[in-house]
Write an enzyme that holds these catalytic residues in place. Structure first.
Site, PDB file in Angstrom:
ATOM      1  N   GLY A  38       0.852  -1.188   0.000  1.00  0.00           N
ATOM      2  CA  GLY A  38       0.000   0.000   0.000  1.00  0.00           C
ATOM      3  C   GLY A  38       0.879   1.226   0.000  1.00  0.00           C
ATOM      4  N   SER A  39       0.878   2.000  -1.050  1.00  0.00           N
ATOM      5  CA  SER A  39       1.915   3.009  -1.212  1.00  0.00           C
ATOM      6  C   SER A  39       1.546   4.010  -2.308  1.00  0.00           C
ATOM      7  CB  SER A  39       3.239   2.309  -1.524  1.00  0.00           C
ATOM      8  OG  SER A  39       3.017   1.268  -2.469  1.00  0.00           O
TER       9      SER A  39
END
Length: 216
Positions: free
Chosen positions: A185-186
């Site tokens: 998640g980025s």
């Protein structure tokens, strides 16, 4: 259909998938309920590290999306100071990747890797604007075949704890080639100049395929 149900796995995913399978097997011996939950999480791990084929336009007059996700911000701003570009104006397109997106990152155009700089930092929610400045990140500057400076910034998020960069300085790369992956998640920021924007905020993107900008 087979490729959709069972996509290729990125090399970063094999270890995590193996760990998840072992944990699932152990939990099934203890409890069917816990084993079922672990089985679902194992499927999620597999799909998180999926590495599907992408089909770039192969036209240097366009910049392609470096990431799957949603465009969280489009602004005019100074270039990254880490690359010595703070006195130049760029368009920055920020793409947020949630935990369900494919996390393999791809280069927007063909060219040469000119500089790579890793900077430790915080792990704020990657959708926040200040994440570009404060979070752990890896900056990749490339010179396109048209002679333009393009900067890609891999930014760790709230859950992500490792940025993987798969290119090195002086590598020759082609449009749509993979250059890294981020767990879990980025965000990826794309800096460019001399191109006309073709997307809008809140638009979904596909790495290596979505047209982000066209040559002016």
């Amino acid at each position: 259909m087979i490729d959709i149900l069972f996509p290729k796995l990125h090399k970063e995913g094999y270890r995590f998938l193996a760990i998840a399978v072992v944990i699932t097997f152990i939990l099934l011996l203890i409890s069917n309920f816990l084993g079922l939950i672990s089985f679902v999480l194992t499927i999620w791990v597999y799909y998180f590290f999926r590495d599907p084929d992408r089909f770039p336009i192969n036209d240097e007059n366009y910049l392609l999306s470096p990431a799957d996700g949603v465009i969280s911000q489009i602004i005019e701003t100074s270039g990254p100071s880490e690359m010595g570009l703070e006195n130049k104006k760029f368009t920055r397109v920020s793409i947020f990747m949630n935990v369900f997106n494919c996390h393999v990152n791809r280069v927007p155009t063909s060219g040469k890797i000119a500089q790579i700089f890793y900077k430790p930092g915080k792990y704020l929610n990657a959708s926040l604007n200040k994440a570009s400045e404060e979070n752990e990140k890896n900056l990749v500057k490339m010179l396109s075949s048209n002679g333009d400076e393009i900067v890609l910034v891999q930014i760790a998020g709230l859950i992500a704890r490792r940025i993987v960069c798969e290119v090195k300085e002086n590598d020759e790369i082609k449009q749509g080639d993979k250059f890294g992956i981020i767990r879990f998640g980025s965000r990826v920021d794309l800096y460019f100049e001399n191109y006309k924007i073709m997307v809008r905020e809140n638009q979904n993107t596909v790495a290596g395929e979505t047209l982000i900008a066209s040559k002016k």
